[in-house]
Design a protein around this motif. Structure first.
Motif, PDB file in Angstrom:
ATOM      1  N   UNK A   1       0.656  -1.255  -0.075  1.00 14.13           N
ATOM      2  CA  UNK A   1      -0.318   0.434   0.042  1.00 14.13           C
ATOM      3  C   UNK A   1       0.375   1.218  -0.139  1.00 14.13           C
ATOM      4  N   UNK A   2       2.290   0.730  -0.474  1.00 18.05           N
ATOM      5  CA  UNK A   2       3.032   2.501   0.281  1.00 18.05           C
ATOM      6  C   UNK A   2       3.359   2.130  -1.232  1.00 18.05           C
ATOM      7  N   UNK A   3       3.617   2.111  -2.086  1.00 15.66           N
ATOM      8  CA  UNK A   3       4.396   1.874  -4.038  1.00 15.66           C
ATOM      9  C   UNK A   3       6.006   2.258  -3.898  1.00 15.66           C
ATOM     10  N   UNK A   4       6.245   3.294  -3.368  1.00 18.51           N
ATOM     11  CA  UNK A   4       7.566   3.864  -3.418  1.00 18.51           C
ATOM     12  C   UNK A   4       8.558   3.393  -2.859  1.00 18.51           C
ATOM     13  N   UNK A   5       7.905   2.816  -1.564  1.00 19.94           N
ATOM     14  CA  UNK A   5       8.866   1.925  -0.538  1.00 19.94           C
ATOM     15  C   UNK A   5       8.945   0.256  -0.927  1.00 19.94           C
ATOM     16  N   UNK A   6       7.680   0.137  -1.501  1.00 25.11           N
ATOM     17  CA  UNK A   6       7.543  -1.711  -2.395  1.00 25.11           C
ATOM     18  C   UNK A   6       8.596  -2.062  -3.576  1.00 25.11           C
ATOM     19  N   UNK A   7       8.406  -0.772  -4.030  1.00 24.06           N
ATOM     20  CA  UNK A   7       9.452  -0.656  -5.095  1.00 24.06           C
ATOM     21  C   UNK A   7      10.912  -0.780  -4.859  1.00 24.06           C
ATOM     22  N   UNK A   8      11.023  -0.324  -3.775  1.00 22.52           N
ATOM     23  CA  UNK A   8      13.086  -0.173  -3.382  1.00 22.52           C
ATOM     24  C   UNK A   8      12.897  -1.890  -2.992  1.00 22.52           C
ATOM     25  N   UNK A   9      11.969  -1.839  -1.918  1.00 21.82           N
ATOM     26  CA  UNK A   9      12.118  -3.503  -1.520  1.00 21.82           C
ATOM     27  C   UNK A   9      12.188  -4.340  -2.907  1.00 21.82           C
ATOM     28  N   UNK A  10      11.573  -4.401  -3.949  1.00 25.51           N
ATOM     29  CA  UNK A  10      11.567  -5.188  -4.693  1.00 25.51           C
ATOM     30  C   UNK A  10      13.074  -5.303  -5.935  1.00 25.51           C
ATOM     31  N   UNK A  11      13.522  -3.348  -5.811  1.00 30.46           N
ATOM     32  CA  UNK A  11      14.916  -3.170  -6.267  1.00 30.46           C
ATOM     33  C   UNK A  11      15.583  -4.109  -5.914  1.00 30.46           C
ATOM     34  N   UNK A  12      15.559  -3.861  -4.127  1.00 28.61           N
ATOM     35  CA  UNK A  12      16.957  -4.752  -3.393  1.00 28.61           C
ATOM     36  C   UNK A  12      16.563  -6.381  -3.320  1.00 28.61           C
ATOM     37  N   UNK A  13      15.737  -6.929  -3.686  1.00 24.66           N
ATOM     38  CA  UNK A  13      15.312  -8.285  -3.485  1.00 24.66           C
ATOM     39  C   UNK A  13      16.682  -8.967  -4.896  1.00 24.66           C
ATOM     40  N   UNK A  14      15.449  -7.426  -5.760  1.00 26.97           N
ATOM     41  CA  UNK A  14      16.347  -7.967  -7.730  1.00 26.97           C
ATOM     42  C   UNK A  14      18.538  -7.783  -7.222  1.00 26.97           C
TER      43      UNK A  14
ATOM     44  N   UNK B   1      -0.302   3.822  -8.950  1.00 26.73           N
ATOM     45  CA  UNK B   1       1.087   3.882  -9.127  1.00 26.73           C
ATOM     46  C   UNK B   1       1.419   5.342 -10.466  1.00 26.73           C
ATOM     47  N   UNK B   2       2.552   5.412 -10.136  1.00 22.64           N
ATOM     48  CA  UNK B   2       2.827   6.404 -11.678  1.00 22.64           C
ATOM     49  C   UNK B   2       3.021   5.973 -12.686  1.00 22.64           C
ATOM     50  N   UNK B   3       3.494   6.238 -13.721  1.00 19.28           N
ATOM     51  CA  UNK B   3       3.931   6.039 -15.133  1.00 19.28           C
ATOM     52  C   UNK B   3       5.444   5.600 -14.876  1.00 19.28           C
ATOM     53  N   UNK B   4       6.202   6.098 -14.137  1.00 19.86           N
ATOM     54  CA  UNK B   4       7.867   6.193 -13.818  1.00 19.86           C
ATOM     55  C   UNK B   4       7.672   4.835 -13.166  1.00 19.86           C
ATOM     56  N   UNK B   5       6.845   4.496 -12.123  1.00 22.79           N
ATOM     57  CA  UNK B   5       6.796   3.545 -11.041  1.00 22.79           C
ATOM     58  C   UNK B   5       6.574   1.845 -12.476  1.00 22.79           C
ATOM     59  N   UNK B   6       4.926   2.376 -13.165  1.00 22.50           N
ATOM     60  CA  UNK B   6       5.117   1.267 -13.632  1.00 22.50           C
ATOM     61  C   UNK B   6       5.834   0.827 -14.605  1.00 22.50           C
ATOM     62  N   UNK B   7       6.592   1.632 -15.568  1.00 27.14           N
ATOM     63  CA  UNK B   7       8.151   1.318 -15.884  1.00 27.14           C
ATOM     64  C   UNK B   7       9.495   0.672 -15.722  1.00 27.14           C
ATOM     65  N   UNK B   8       9.166   1.259 -13.908  1.00 25.61           N
ATOM     66  CA  UNK B   8      10.403   0.786 -13.257  1.00 25.61           C
ATOM     67  C   UNK B   8      10.097  -0.694 -12.568  1.00 25.61           C
ATOM     68  N   UNK B   9       8.332  -1.201 -12.927  1.00 24.59           N
ATOM     69  CA  UNK B   9       7.992  -2.613 -12.519  1.00 24.59           C
ATOM     70  C   UNK B   9       8.285  -3.087 -13.605  1.00 24.59           C
TER      71      UNK B   9
END
Length: 563
Positions: free
Chosen positions: A356-369, A424-432
């Motif tokens: 529910x907090x996409x910026x933090x969730x995206x950071x976690x996904x990057x770290x796991x990647x 989520x934002x468009x930038x976040x969608x591209x990052x995903x």
């Protein structure tokens, strides 16, 4: 009394208003997160063992996302992932309790009259603006307007009960029996899972003149206990440190409420001193004055008193507990005993609690990647070593790493799919999308490593011997593949988008080596320097290394943003 409680206007207005309030909070919070996503990641990266900095981090992040529950749930997830210590987490939680009071301060301003214009302007920006920043601003404004419209709806819904002596007497009990008020506030917050929503109900009751300032204060104290339940529910199934963090949050608020109830008259006088106007001053209507001797009507100053009560309680509680973070950590450790058993391979960073907090969730996904990429590099290094020394004792460890890479690919992908369904934002969608490509290509690198060590086992089992030249060529292309993947992993760590030229050169170099060594092998076959059976295994190995280069290059393209 029953007729009053079952009044259609009250029921529909209360539930509809509360629904609008919660929906407005959600939209506003999501808009704020989209605007401030990068700032949130930077703030969290500033965490240190310093209790004051941790508290400031908690305050800042909660002020950004407007939800202490979301912050504490995130903190529980971070502790569970090993990204944050119990000591740091408690500091963040203390700050989060202050940060969440900003919402109450905003609500206390007399701006409900601007709710509908805010909804109109916010909708226009969201639907018709082409600039993403204006779209996000529109979401914030829309959420803000819906929130205040919901608050106004709840206040209007209480109009029928203002003339009920029984209803007012029921709330007089709250002012007379502090513990009952604390209990009601806590239970209401647990039910709606939002202390801000319960605060909104309290404000609607208080400004309508239905409950006194004293009753409002004890309800607010109860809300501070109820809001800790969310984090404790999120901690179910997590490790010991995460459960201790959630318990520390509960103890912090429970102890704070206990001593505040004991000194309630002093605390209320302090709030009165710093807040203009008399909290229980009533603007009477003619009908109300005639019926109740001037005791019922709207209270113009009580909203600011309630907001200041909420803020002051959390500031005082934080200042008292800030020097005692270590004691709070020891107390929660004492109450939840045990020792965590570390698993060798498991998800370390991503946690569905922060979706529910996409910026933090995206950071976690990057770290796991990044972790997955590092594990893939280790697997490739182990594979090359095995091909050099034929020691199959290393195979079980390689198999475990391959299973772990497969697990990470599945879990990260599932997490990213769930994240893509959030607002989520468009930038976040591209990052995903880029991260999905990365994890898929990294998993394919792992598959080719598995092919290589199985070819090595086949070579050993069939007692096939390579010529010295063939062994040297396998080691050379293997080292080039390893260097390329190592370069890519480092670029992923740095988020370096200037690697295209070097990545293209390295990928082309591996392709040329594969072609050259295959042609060399054909020449050796023609001169009988090499047999057919070893040659088949040799060519398959070359092919797998070439494919590792291809998938590594795909990862670099994803880093750059071309995939």
């Amino acid at each position: 009394m029953l007729d009053i409680l079952l009044n259609q206007t009250l029921i529909f207005g209360l539930f509809g208003g509360l629904g609008l309030f919660l929906f407005g909070m959600k939209i506003m919070s999501e808009g704020l997160q989209k605007v401030a996503g990068d700032k949130m990641r930077k703030i969290l990266s500033a965490l240190t063992a310093n209790r004051f900095i941790s508290t400031l981090v908690g305050l800042s992040v909660t002020a950004i996302i407007q939800s202490s529950s979301a912050t504490t749930v995130m903190v529980v997830g971070f502790v569970n992932a090993g990204l944050m210590s119990l000591y740091q987490a408690i500091g963040v939680v203390l700050g989060a309790n202050i940060g969440t009071t900003i919402t109450a301060q905003l609500i206390a301003f007399k701006i409900t009259a601007y709710a509908l214009p805010a909804i109109g302007a916010g909708t226009a920006l969201k639907l018709f603006s082409r600039n993403r920043k204006w779209v996000y601003a529109g979401e914030i404004l829309l959420g803000f307007g819906i929130l205040f419209f919901g608050l106004a709806t709840m206040k209007e819904a209480f109009e029928p009960v203002k003339t009920s002596v029984e209803f007012r007497d029921m709330f007089l009990l709250v002012g007379d029996h502090y513990l009952l008020g604390v209990f009601i506030g806590a239970v209401l917050t647990i039910i709606v899972q939002s202390s801000t929503a319960t605060l909104g109900i309290t404000l609607a009751l208080a400004t309508s003149g239905i409950i006194s300032f004293e009753a409002s204060v004890v309800l607010i104290l109860g809300e501070n206990i109820g809001t800790t339940i969310t984090a404790n529910l999120a901690a179910i199934g997590t490790n010991l440190a995460a459960r201790r963090t959630a318990l520390a949050h509960f103890l912090f608020n429970l102890i704070g409420v206990a001593y505040m109830v004991a000194f309630l008259p002093i605390f209320m006088n302090l709030v009165d001193m710093i807040t203009p106007g008399a909290a229980d001053f009533v603007i009477e209507t003619q009908n109300q004055a005639a019926s109740f001797g001037g005791s019922v009507g709207d209270k113009p100053f009580i909203a600011r008193h309630i907001a200041n009560t909420h803020t002051l309680f959390n500031i005082i509680n934080t200042l008292i507990f800030l020097p005692m973070i270590g004691i709070l950590a020891k107390l929660s450790t004492l109450l939840i005993r045990g020792k965590d058993v570390e698993m060798e391979y498991h998800l370390k960073y991503i946690d569905s609690r922060v979706l529910n907090t996409p910026p933090i969730a995206l950071g976690q996904a990057r770290a796991e990647t990044r972790r997955m990429a590092q594990m893939t590099l280790e697997m490739l290094e182990g594979t090359i070593e095995f091909l050099a020394d034929n020691n199959d004792k290393s195979i079980p460890a390689l198999e475990k790493k391959e299973e772990a890479v497969d697990l990470l690919q599945r879990e990260i992908t599932d997490f990213l799919v769930a994240l893509s369904q959030q607002s989520i934002s468009q930038d976040s969608s591209k990052d995903i999308a880029s991260l999905m490509h990365m994890v898929n290509d990294l998993e394919r690198v792992g598959d080719h490593c598995e092919n290589l060590w199985r070819l090595g086992l086949r070579r050993k089992g069939e007692k096939v011997t390579f010529s010295e030249i063939a062994n040297a060529e396998i080691q050379e292309i293997g080292e080039k593949s390893k260097d390329f993947l190592s370069f890519t992993v480092q670029a992923l760590e740095r988020q370096d988008k200037t690697i295209q030229e070097k990545a293209s050169f390295m990928e082309e170099e591996i392709d040329q080596l594969e072609e050259t060594f295959r042609n060399n092998h054909i020449a050796r076959l023609n001169t009988s320097e090499c047999a057919v059976d070893p040659g088949l295994i040799f060519v398959d190995m070359l092919h797998n290394f070439e494919k590792i280069g291809d998938h590594t290059f795909n990862v670099t393209r994803a880093i750059i943003g071309q995939k």
